[in-house]
Design a protein around this motif. Structure first.
Motif, PDB file in Angstrom:
ATOM      1  N   TRP A  91       0.804  -1.221   0.000  1.00 60.36           N
ATOM      2  CA  TRP A  91       0.000   0.000   0.000  1.00 60.36           C
ATOM      3  C   TRP A  91       0.838   1.273   0.000  1.00 60.36           C
ATOM      4  O   TRP A  91       0.329   2.347  -0.286  1.00 60.36           O
ATOM      5  N   ARG A 256      -8.712  -1.367   5.477  1.00 61.12           N
ATOM      6  CA  ARG A 256      -9.029  -0.155   4.717  1.00 61.12           C
ATOM      7  C   ARG A 256      -7.838   0.795   4.799  1.00 61.12           C
ATOM      8  O   ARG A 256      -7.347   1.080   5.893  1.00 61.12           O
ATOM      9  N   ILE A 257      -7.404   1.290   3.652  1.00 65.79           N
ATOM     10  CA  ILE A 257      -6.221   2.147   3.565  1.00 65.79           C
ATOM     11  C   ILE A 257      -6.670   3.580   3.290  1.00 65.79           C
ATOM     12  O   ILE A 257      -7.530   3.813   2.432  1.00 65.79           O
ATOM     13  N   TYR A 289     -12.329  -3.127  -0.568  1.00 63.29           N
ATOM     14  CA  TYR A 289     -12.385  -1.889   0.203  1.00 63.29           C
ATOM     15  C   TYR A 289     -11.566  -0.764  -0.418  1.00 63.29           C
ATOM     16  O   TYR A 289     -11.856   0.416  -0.207  1.00 63.29           O
ATOM     17  N   ASN A 290     -10.519  -1.114  -1.147  1.00 61.06           N
ATOM     18  CA  ASN A 290      -9.532  -0.130  -1.593  1.00 61.06           C
ATOM     19  C   ASN A 290      -9.450  -0.064  -3.108  1.00 61.06           C
ATOM     20  O   ASN A 290      -9.861  -1.001  -3.811  1.00 61.06           O
TER      21      ASN A 290
END
Length: 298
Positions: A91, A256-257, A289-290
């Motif tokens: 990430w 979640r980022i 989520y990302n």
């Protein structure tokens, strides 16, 4: 290349492990000149120079082919899977250059990657089966040049990932005038303009009580650690040897980022996250989520 049961037990005890060979030393050193040239081409970089300052060169794995391949290296990913499981995102990546005369990096640890503005950059949506308590992100620190005691190699405090000495949810004031100005326990240490004493849970806690492990590395080797493991580095006391490192950060796909952020604010710079993407390096992303990219365009 997976970690053995003995290595996993060592990692669980210490919060870090390595060094491991990722490239032969001669190959890594031979790649550096072309890599430096490729970094000058910013046409596809995620962040514009503008007000981004030092964070403009974050996430260059999103536009530089060698760095995109690096974060996927089996020598790295196989070991990470041994710890976090099969489904993994890279990430964030960062360069850490330590030039002759540069200060060491002060002791710090982070559970939320919120150092700077106190805003968590990560949020797990469910506890990890093996590590349910805290440790969201694994950091892989790769030496792109030799890292020695003289030019500023890494230091880790074994077992510190199980204790909260620094609360990274507290906001910190950034001041460029602090850089290369402050001694900590007799050693020139700072955090690129931040003062980590502002994050200490116990303001009177004496960091000189730390018993760190000092890790010298050859170019092409890496260390794996929790970001929650207390770590720092020594100053570069040489006259002509730059220490160059590349750091990649990984989480499981259920994290979640940048859950509440449209911009990243660190080290006096601000970057728009509109072009940011996580990179799927192993397994599948069944959560969604990302914003995830499989890899660089062909």
């Amino acid at each position: 290349m997976s970690l053995s049961e003995r290595e996993i037990a060592q990692f669980d005890r210490d919060g870090f492990i390595g060094p491991f060979d990722v490239y032969p030393r001669e190959e890594m050193l031979a790649r550096l000149p072309d890599l430096r040239l490729s970094l000058l081409d910013r046409d596809a970089a995620a962040y514009a120079l503008g007000q981004a300052g030092p964070i403009a060169n974050y996430d260059r794995h999103l536009d530089v082919a060698f760095l995109e391949a690096h974060v996927r290296r089996p020598e790295i990913v196989a070991r990470l899977r041994s710890i976090l499981g099969d489904d993994l995102l890279c990430w964030r990546t960062e360069f850490f250059a330590k030039y002759p005369g540069d200060e060491g990096t002060d002791w710090h640890q982070s559970r939320n990657l919120a150092i700077g503005d106190g805003i968590p950059q990560l949020a797990a949506t469910e506890p990890h089966a093996r590590y349910p308590e805290i440790f969201l992100t694994l950091t892989v620190w790769t030496a792109f040049t030799d890292a020695t005691i003289e030019n500023g190699c890494m230091q880790y405090v074994p077992g510190s990932h199980r204790h909260v000495h620094f609360d990274d949810l507290r906001p910190m004031r950034w001041d460029a005038e602090r850089i290369n100005r402050r001694l900590r326990d007799g050693v020139l240490r700072g955090l690129y303009g931040y003062d980590t004493r502002e994050l200490q849970v116990d303001a009177d806690w004496d960091t000189s009580r730390c018993e760190p492990v000092t890790v010298e590395m050859r170019a092409g080797q890496c260390m794996i650690s929790w970001e929650a493991t207390m770590h720092g580095s020594l100053p570069n006391t040489t006259r002509e040897k730059t220490r160059m490192a590349f750091v990649a950060r990984y989480v499981p796909t259920n994290v979640r980022i940048y859950p509440t952020q449209s911009h990243l604010n660190e080290y006096g710079g601000t970057a728009d996250l509109g072009n940011w993407r996580a990179l799927l390096v192993s397994g599948t992303d069944r959560y969604g989520y990302n914003r995830v990219r499989a890899g660089l365009p062909a």
